[in-house]
Scaffold this motif. Structure first.
Motif, short mmCIF file in Angstrom:
data_model
loop_
_atom_site.label_atom_id
_atom_site.label_comp_id
_atom_site.label_asym_id
_atom_site.label_seq_id
_atom_site.Cartn_x
_atom_site.Cartn_y
_atom_site.Cartn_z
N ARG A 124 0.84 -1.20 0.00
CA ARG A 124 0.00 0.00 0.00
C ARG A 124 0.87 1.25 0.00
N ARG A 125 1.96 1.23 0.75
CA ARG A 125 2.88 2.38 0.73
C ARG A 125 3.48 2.55 -0.66
N LEU A 126 3.78 1.45 -1.32
CA LEU A 126 4.31 1.51 -2.68
C LEU A 126 3.29 2.18 -3.61
N GLU A 127 2.03 1.78 -3.50
CA GLU A 127 0.98 2.36 -4.34
C GLU A 127 0.79 3.85 -4.03
N PHE A 128 0.86 4.22 -2.76
CA PHE A 128 0.73 5.63 -2.39
C PHE A 128 1.85 6.46 -3.02
N LEU A 129 3.06 5.91 -3.06
CA LEU A 129 4.18 6.62 -3.68
C LEU A 129 3.97 6.80 -5.17
N LEU A 130 3.18 5.93 -5.79
CA LEU A 130 2.86 6.05 -7.21
C LEU A 130 1.71 7.03 -7.45
N GLY A 131 1.13 7.55 -6.38
CA GLY A 131 0.02 8.49 -6.51
C GLY A 131 -1.34 7.84 -6.47
N ASP A 132 -1.40 6.53 -6.25
CA ASP A 132 -2.67 5.80 -6.19
C ASP A 132 -3.12 5.76 -4.74
N LYS A 133 -3.79 6.83 -4.32
CA LYS A 133 -4.10 7.01 -2.90
C LYS A 133 -5.60 6.93 -2.64
N SER A 134 -5.91 6.45 -1.43
CA SER A 134 -7.28 6.41 -0.96
C SER A 134 -7.24 6.20 0.55
N ALA A 135 -7.93 7.06 1.28
CA ALA A 135 -7.96 6.94 2.74
C ALA A 135 -8.60 5.63 3.18
N SER A 136 -9.49 5.08 2.37
CA SER A 136 -10.16 3.83 2.74
C SER A 136 -9.17 2.67 2.84
N MET A 137 -8.03 2.79 2.18
CA MET A 137 -7.03 1.72 2.22
C MET A 137 -6.33 1.61 3.57
N LEU A 138 -6.57 2.57 4.47
CA LEU A 138 -6.01 2.50 5.81
C LEU A 138 -6.87 1.65 6.74
N VAL A 139 -8.14 1.46 6.36
CA VAL A 139 -9.09 0.79 7.24
C VAL A 139 -8.63 -0.60 7.68
N PRO A 140 -8.09 -1.45 6.77
CA PRO A 140 -7.70 -2.80 7.22
C PRO A 140 -6.61 -2.81 8.29
N HIS A 141 -5.94 -1.68 8.49
CA HIS A 141 -4.78 -1.65 9.38
C HIS A 141 -5.06 -0.92 10.70
N ARG A 142 -6.33 -0.68 10.99
CA ARG A 142 -6.66 0.03 12.23
C ARG A 142 -6.22 -0.73 13.47
N GLY A 143 -6.14 -2.04 13.37
CA GLY A 143 -5.75 -2.85 14.52
C GLY A 143 -4.26 -2.91 14.76
N ALA A 144 -3.47 -2.28 13.89
CA ALA A 144 -2.00 -2.26 14.03
C ALA A 144 -1.55 -0.80 14.06
N PRO A 145 -1.49 -0.18 15.25
CA PRO A 145 -1.26 1.27 15.37
C PRO A 145 -0.02 1.77 14.65
N ARG A 146 1.11 1.05 14.75
CA ARG A 146 2.33 1.53 14.09
C ARG A 146 2.17 1.52 12.58
N VAL A 147 1.65 0.43 12.05
CA VAL A 147 1.46 0.31 10.61
C VAL A 147 0.47 1.37 10.12
N HIS A 148 -0.61 1.55 10.87
CA HIS A 148 -1.62 2.54 10.49
C HIS A 148 -1.03 3.94 10.46
N ALA A 149 -0.21 4.26 11.46
CA ALA A 149 0.41 5.59 11.52
C ALA A 149 1.36 5.81 10.34
N GLU A 150 2.12 4.79 9.97
CA GLU A 150 3.02 4.91 8.82
C GLU A 150 2.24 5.14 7.54
N LEU A 151 1.14 4.43 7.38
CA LEU A 151 0.32 4.61 6.18
C LEU A 151 -0.35 5.97 6.16
N GLU A 152 -0.75 6.45 7.32
CA GLU A 152 -1.38 7.76 7.41
C GLU A 152 -0.41 8.86 6.97
N LYS A 153 0.84 8.73 7.39
CA LYS A 153 1.86 9.68 6.97
C LYS A 153 2.10 9.59 5.47
#
Length: 274
Positions: A124-153
């Motif tokens: 997902r981070r790779l896709e975000f770097l390509l410009g393919d972004k969507s906030a909904s893609m963070l939802v599956p990672h809500r249970g992993a705070p560190r991973v979720h925070a990295e994706l949010e950034k």
């Protein structure tokens, strides 16, 4: 102890320096099989190798993004070229899986449960770097705070292509303001104005040689990402046909849609104007 000068040092008080650096013991004991099928091992190892390549490629693109932000184009080119070789290796990782028959895949498919590559945070981070972004893609990672925070950034930061376009603007090219000031948490949309900028750059290779090299390096990346998506589609179609994918995904139907997405779109469309 041998005094042969060709014999390497074999006596260490603790773990070997190689182990300390590579963490091979961690890597080679990270396979926890969930079925009795012997084919599950190659599926699991191949998937883990892909995750490591995602990590390396994300590192390269983040390195390139920082270099572009600081107007260090040669350093960005070095990182992009390394990432192209890494993408080649990533794509080759499909080979062990690309010839699976449905029966072979089904022998251990149940072990995946609700698991799906769609849930990969590093991809997902790779896709975000390509410009393919969507906030909904963070939802599956809500249970992993560190991973979720990295994706949010990563969602809020400029993509690799955003940094490229900002560089072009700083060098006097008329990148549209609405592109430069867009909401970075949204998916990048192609721009006619950006297409014309790239067409002008390619039309005057002598004056813009460095930017042409940058454009070609990005085009190499875009082509290899497209090949990755298509290889994924073909391997999945061969192994499971049109059945729904793991984790509730649409399987082949979803991958077919993804395979048509163009990375760095104006770099491709601008070629028709040169």
């Amino acid at each position: 102890m041998s005094n042969d000068p060709e014999t390497p040092n074999l006596d260490f008080a603790g773990t070997t320096p190689y182990e300390d650096y590579v963490q091979a013991d961690v890597l080679t004991h990270a396979q926890h099989l969930r079925s009795d099928d012997p084919g599950e091992m190659v599926f699991l190892v191949t998937t883990q190798v892909m995750e490591l390549w995602f990590t390396a490629i994300v590192h390269e693109w983040e390195t390139a993004s920082r270099a572009l932000d600081e107007d260090r184009v040669p350093d960005a080119l070095d990182a992009l070229r390394r990432s192209a070789w890494e993408l080649e290796a990533l794509n080759a990782a499909w080979r062990p899986l690309g010839r699976l028959t449905p029966a072979q895949f089904n022998a251990y498919r149940g072990a995946l449960g609700e698991g799906s590559g769609f849930q990969s945070a590093m991809y997902r981070r790779l896709e975000f770097l390509l410009g393919d972004k969507s906030a909904s893609m963070l939802v599956p990672h809500r249970g992993a705070p560190r991973v979720h925070a990295e994706l949010e950034k990563a969602l809020a930061r400029p993509s690799l292509y955003d940094e490229v376009l900002r560089l072009l603007a700083r060098r006097g090219h008329p990148v549209p303001a609405e592109v430069l000031e867009r909401d970075l948490t949204r998916k990048y949309a192609p721009s006619d104005g950006v297409e014309l900028v790239w067409a002008a750059i390619y039309a005057d290779r002598d004056q813009h040689s460095e930017l042409v090299r940058l454009g070609e390096a990005l085009t190499d990346v875009g082509e290899l990402v497209w090949r990755w998506r298509n290889d994924h589609l073909v391997a999945t179609r061969r192994a499971m046909g049109s059945k729904p994918g793991t984790g509730g995904s649409a399987g082949v139907a979803w991958l077919e849609k993804r395979s048509t997405a163009v990375v760095f779109p104006e770099l491709w469309s601008a070629r028709g104007h040169v």
